[in-house]
Design a protein around this motif. Structure first.
Motif, PDB file in Angstrom:
ATOM      1  N   ASN A 150      62.283   6.822  34.843  1.00  0.00           N
ATOM      2  CA  ASN A 150      62.488   8.270  34.860  1.00  0.00           C
ATOM      3  C   ASN A 150      61.619   8.946  33.806  1.00  0.00           C
ATOM      4  OD1 ASN A 150      64.831   9.674  36.526  1.00  0.00           O
ATOM      5  ND2 ASN A 150      65.474   7.561  36.181  1.00  0.00           N
ATOM      6  N   MET A 151      61.581   8.354  32.633  1.00  0.00           N
ATOM      7  CA  MET A 151      60.791   8.933  31.539  1.00  0.00           C
ATOM      8  C   MET A 151      59.303   8.928  31.902  1.00  0.00           C
ATOM      9  SD  MET A 151      62.723   9.845  28.922  1.00  0.00           S
ATOM     10  CE  MET A 151      61.856   9.682  27.369  1.00  0.00           C
ATOM     11  N   LEU A 152      58.833   7.819  32.463  1.00  0.00           N
ATOM     12  CA  LEU A 152      57.407   7.691  32.770  1.00  0.00           C
ATOM     13  C   LEU A 152      57.002   8.675  33.867  1.00  0.00           C
ATOM     14  CD1 LEU A 152      57.021   3.803  32.628  1.00  0.00           C
ATOM     15  CD2 LEU A 152      56.471   5.491  30.857  1.00  0.00           C
ATOM     16  N   ILE A 153      57.838   8.785  34.873  1.00  0.00           N
ATOM     17  CA  ILE A 153      57.524   9.718  35.968  1.00  0.00           C
ATOM     18  C   ILE A 153      57.492  11.161  35.470  1.00  0.00           C
ATOM     19  CG2 ILE A 153      58.752  10.815  37.895  1.00  0.00           C
ATOM     20  CD1 ILE A 153      58.611   8.442  39.391  1.00  0.00           C
ATOM     21  N   SER A 154      58.417  11.484  34.563  1.00  0.00           N
ATOM     22  CA  SER A 154      58.482  12.874  34.112  1.00  0.00           C
ATOM     23  C   SER A 154      57.239  13.262  33.319  1.00  0.00           C
ATOM     24  CB  SER A 154      59.721  13.111  33.270  1.00  0.00           C
ATOM     25  OG  SER A 154      59.634  12.362  32.092  1.00  0.00           O
ATOM     26  N   HIS A 155      56.559  12.273  32.753  1.00  0.00           N
ATOM     27  CA  HIS A 155      55.321  12.575  32.023  1.00  0.00           C
ATOM     28  C   HIS A 155      54.275  13.167  32.963  1.00  0.00           C
ATOM     29  CE1 HIS A 155      52.499  12.398  28.799  1.00  0.00           C
ATOM     30  NE2 HIS A 155      51.653  11.686  29.502  1.00  0.00           N
ATOM     31  N   GLN A 156      54.394  12.790  34.250  1.00  0.00           N
ATOM     32  CA  GLN A 156      53.401  13.241  35.228  1.00  0.00           C
ATOM     33  C   GLN A 156      53.859  14.474  36.009  1.00  0.00           C
ATOM     34  OE1 GLN A 156      52.917   9.829  34.084  1.00  0.00           O
ATOM     35  NE2 GLN A 156      52.377   8.868  35.988  1.00  0.00           N
TER      36      GLN A 156
ATOM     37  N   PRO B 112      50.079   4.216  37.830  1.00  0.00           N
ATOM     38  CA  PRO B 112      50.626   3.479  36.682  1.00  0.00           C
ATOM     39  C   PRO B 112      50.440   4.263  35.384  1.00  0.00           C
ATOM     40  CG  PRO B 112      49.133   2.114  37.989  1.00  0.00           C
ATOM     41  CD  PRO B 112      49.017   3.507  38.528  1.00  0.00           C
ATOM     42  N   SER B 113      51.411   4.136  34.489  1.00  0.00           N
ATOM     43  CA  SER B 113      51.338   4.876  33.226  1.00  0.00           C
ATOM     44  C   SER B 113      50.591   4.061  32.187  1.00  0.00           C
ATOM     45  CB  SER B 113      52.741   5.130  32.695  1.00  0.00           C
ATOM     46  OG  SER B 113      53.523   5.715  33.679  1.00  0.00           O
ATOM     47  N   PRO B 114      49.774   4.701  31.367  1.00  0.00           N
ATOM     48  CA  PRO B 114      49.112   3.972  30.291  1.00  0.00           C
ATOM     49  C   PRO B 114      50.122   3.490  29.245  1.00  0.00           C
ATOM     50  CG  PRO B 114      48.598   6.316  30.181  1.00  0.00           C
ATOM     51  CD  PRO B 114      49.413   6.117  31.415  1.00  0.00           C
ATOM     52  N   ALA B 115      49.697   2.483  28.446  1.00  0.00           N
ATOM     53  CA  ALA B 115      50.606   1.905  27.444  1.00  0.00           C
ATOM     54  C   ALA B 115      51.083   2.960  26.458  1.00  0.00           C
ATOM     55  CB  ALA B 115      49.892   0.773  26.710  1.00  0.00           C
ATOM     56  N   SER B 116      50.229   3.929  26.134  1.00  0.00           N
ATOM     57  CA  SER B 116      50.614   4.957  25.162  1.00  0.00           C
ATOM     58  C   SER B 116      51.781   5.797  25.697  1.00  0.00           C
ATOM     59  CB  SER B 116      49.419   5.860  24.843  1.00  0.00           C
ATOM     60  OG  SER B 116      48.956   6.462  26.029  1.00  0.00           O
ATOM     61  N   THR B 117      51.814   5.987  27.021  1.00  0.00           N
ATOM     62  CA  THR B 117      52.908   6.765  27.613  1.00  0.00           C
ATOM     63  C   THR B 117      54.213   5.983  27.513  1.00  0.00           C
ATOM     64  OG1 THR B 117      51.309   7.676  29.164  1.00  0.00           O
ATOM     65  CG2 THR B 117      53.619   8.019  29.681  1.00  0.00           C
ATOM     66  N   ALA B 118      54.135   4.678  27.803  1.00  0.00           N
ATOM     67  CA  ALA B 118      55.334   3.838  27.703  1.00  0.00           C
ATOM     68  C   ALA B 118      55.836   3.818  26.265  1.00  0.00           C
ATOM     69  CB  ALA B 118      55.017   2.434  28.191  1.00  0.00           C
ATOM     70  N   SER B 119      54.902   3.756  25.338  1.00  0.00           N
ATOM     71  CA  SER B 119      55.287   3.715  23.926  1.00  0.00           C
ATOM     72  C   SER B 119      55.982   5.028  23.531  1.00  0.00           C
ATOM     73  CB  SER B 119      54.016   3.465  23.098  1.00  0.00           C
ATOM     74  OG  SER B 119      54.199   3.891  21.811  1.00  0.00           O
ATOM     75  N   ARG B 120      55.443   6.157  24.016  1.00  0.00           N
ATOM     76  CA  ARG B 120      56.085   7.456  23.734  1.00  0.00           C
ATOM     77  C   ARG B 120      57.489   7.501  24.350  1.00  0.00           C
ATOM     78  NH1 ARG B 120      55.764  12.420  22.137  1.00  0.00           N
ATOM     79  NH2 ARG B 120      56.677  14.101  23.363  1.00  0.00           N
ATOM     80  N   ALA B 121      57.611   6.967  25.574  1.00  0.00           N
ATOM     81  CA  ALA B 121      58.925   6.961  26.237  1.00  0.00           C
ATOM     82  C   ALA B 121      59.932   6.171  25.401  1.00  0.00           C
ATOM     83  CB  ALA B 121      58.799   6.365  27.635  1.00  0.00           C
ATOM     84  N   HIS B 122      59.528   5.002  24.909  1.00  0.00           N
ATOM     85  CA  HIS B 122      60.445   4.187  24.099  1.00  0.00           C
ATOM     86  C   HIS B 122      60.813   4.907  22.800  1.00  0.00           C
ATOM     87  CE1 HIS B 122      60.912   0.553  26.438  1.00  0.00           C
ATOM     88  NE2 HIS B 122      59.610   0.565  26.712  1.00  0.00           N
ATOM     89  N   GLN B 123      59.827   5.536  22.185  1.00  0.00           N
ATOM     90  CA  GLN B 123      60.101   6.263  20.929  1.00  0.00           C
ATOM     91  C   GLN B 123      61.123   7.380  21.156  1.00  0.00           C
ATOM     92  OE1 GLN B 123      56.417   7.776  19.398  1.00  0.00           O
ATOM     93  NE2 GLN B 123      55.692   5.753  18.818  1.00  0.00           N
TER      94      GLN B 123
ATOM     95  N   GLU C 258      67.750  13.485  30.415  1.00  0.00           N
ATOM     96  CA  GLU C 258      67.027  14.638  30.952  1.00  0.00           C
ATOM     97  C   GLU C 258      66.276  15.388  29.841  1.00  0.00           C
ATOM     98  OE1 GLU C 258      69.114  17.866  32.725  1.00  0.00           O
ATOM     99  OE2 GLU C 258      67.721  17.998  34.403  1.00  0.00           O
ATOM    100  N   ILE C 259      66.881  15.435  28.654  1.00  0.00           N
ATOM    101  CA  ILE C 259      66.177  16.056  27.523  1.00  0.00           C
ATOM    102  C   ILE C 259      64.940  15.214  27.186  1.00  0.00           C
ATOM    103  CG2 ILE C 259      66.339  16.611  25.055  1.00  0.00           C
ATOM    104  CD1 ILE C 259      69.334  17.312  25.589  1.00  0.00           C
ATOM    105  N   GLY C 260      65.112  13.887  27.208  1.00  0.00           N
ATOM    106  CA  GLY C 260      63.970  12.988  26.961  1.00  0.00           C
ATOM    107  C   GLY C 260      62.863  13.214  27.972  1.00  0.00           C
ATOM    108  N   MET C 261      63.245  13.369  29.246  1.00  0.00           N
ATOM    109  CA  MET C 261      62.243  13.606  30.299  1.00  0.00           C
ATOM    110  C   MET C 261      61.515  14.927  30.045  1.00  0.00           C
ATOM    111  SD  MET C 261      64.675  12.294  33.395  1.00  0.00           S
ATOM    112  CE  MET C 261      63.651  12.699  34.799  1.00  0.00           C
ATOM    113  N   ALA C 262      62.268  15.931  29.617  1.00  0.00           N
ATOM    114  CA  ALA C 262      61.640  17.229  29.337  1.00  0.00           C
ATOM    115  C   ALA C 262      60.710  17.142  28.128  1.00  0.00           C
ATOM    116  CB  ALA C 262      62.718  18.284  29.103  1.00  0.00           C
TER     117      ALA C 262
END
Ligand SMILES: Nc1ncnc2c1ncn2[C@@H]1O[C@H](COP(=O)(O)OP(=O)(O)OP(=O)(O)O)[C@@H](O)[C@H]1O
Ligand SMILES: [Mg+2]
Length: 263
Positions: free
Chosen positions: A117-123, A135-146, A173-177
């Motif tokens: 959900n977090m990765l998709i919301s980035h796009q 596919p999401s870059p590693a930096s996006t996954a890292s931001r999602a985890h943070q 949902e706040i994280g996705m935003a």
């Protein structure tokens, strides 16, 4: 209306009067057939503020959010964001400029994991489904985890979003935003259906994000939450702006008390 804001940090800093609004509406109107859901509403949110938007059920709060995030076309007035006229902008355009929102009925993909959900919301700001699903870059996954860690739901990263409690879904949902790193977040009833402990977590996270520079416009029915966080509050009633002021001023305003509790 009594409030209990003992033991709370001071609400967000009031705006400096010479600043340009980050988000502004002038005589904004939206009609559904003969119903004026939002009627000639003026408002401004300044950088660094946490502003509340309250009003009885059906008073037009969510419709105003829909207009601001450009999900609804407006029938009158003007909306500016960061000094630019966005009255006719598309939702992805204001999102790219730095406006994110959440929804009154939480919108998460229940059969996808929290992380997905977090990765998709980035796009979200992309215009095609194909781009969204790349596919999401590693930096996006890292931001999602943070962000999940910051929101205290990192341990749920690989759970389906449908398994989360109401409060955890609101946090997601706040994280996705937050994924696109917006300048302003519009949160529609972030505390609705949330237990008191998680309400405190949401409040604390909003305060921290605000200290880091994020601006907020909050629709709320939880008056203590508004009083603890907001420097200014707008009140809608039957689509019109009934009052604006500090939480204390609003809570003592006869017209506001009347609107909530009836004559
Ligand atoms: N898509 C729509 N079509 C027709 N009428 C609508 C639509 N969306 C909202 N309305 C009406 O517009 C008015 C304002 O609704 P809105 O959802 O903005 O109120 P609200 O202040 O968010 O209320 P609540 O506190 O219950 O969420 C209501 O009378 C509602 O029935
Ligand atoms: Mg609403």
């Amino acid at each position: 209306m009594a409030i209990d804001n003992a033991n709370c940090l001071p609400p967000s800093t009031p705006m400096a009067s010479d600043q340009q609004p980050l988000l502004e509406g002038r005589t904004v109107s939206k009609y559904f057939g003969g119903l004026a859901a939002v009627n000639n509403v003026d408002f401004a949110v300044y950088p660094g503020e946490i502003v509340g938007l309250i009003g009885p059920n059906g008073s037009g709060k969510t419709t105003l959010f829909d207009c601001l995030s450009r999900l609804q076309k407006i029938d009158g007035g003007k909306i500016t964001f960061k000094g630019r006229d966005v009255t006719r902008a598309r939702p992805y355009q204001v999102a790219r400029m730095g406006l994110s929102r959440t929804f009154q009925s939480v919108r998460v993909y229940r059969k996808m994991t929290v992380l997905r959900n977090m990765l998709i919301s980035h796009q979200w700001r992309d215009t095609s489904l194909l781009l969204m699903l790349r596919p999401s870059p590693a930096s996006t996954a890292s931001r999602a985890h943070q962000l999940l860690n910051f929101l205290q739901i990192e341990h749920l990263a690989h759970e389906d979003a449908g398994h989360l409690s109401g409060g955890q879904r609101r946090l997601l949902e706040i994280g996705m935003a937050l994924m696109p790193d917006p300048e302003i977040l519009l949160l529609d009833e972030a505390t609705s259906g949330v237990n008191p402990t998680l309400i405190e977590t949401i409040k604390d996270r909003i305060r921290t994000l605000n200290q880091q520079g994020k601006t907020f416009l909050l629709i709320e029915h939880n008056i203590n939450f508004i009083a603890d966080l907001c420097s200014r509050v707008y009140v809608l009633n039957y689509g019109e702006k009934l009052a604006e002021g500090t939480p204390q001023e609003i809570l003592q305003n006869e017209a506001v008390i009347d609107a909530y509790f009836g004559a």
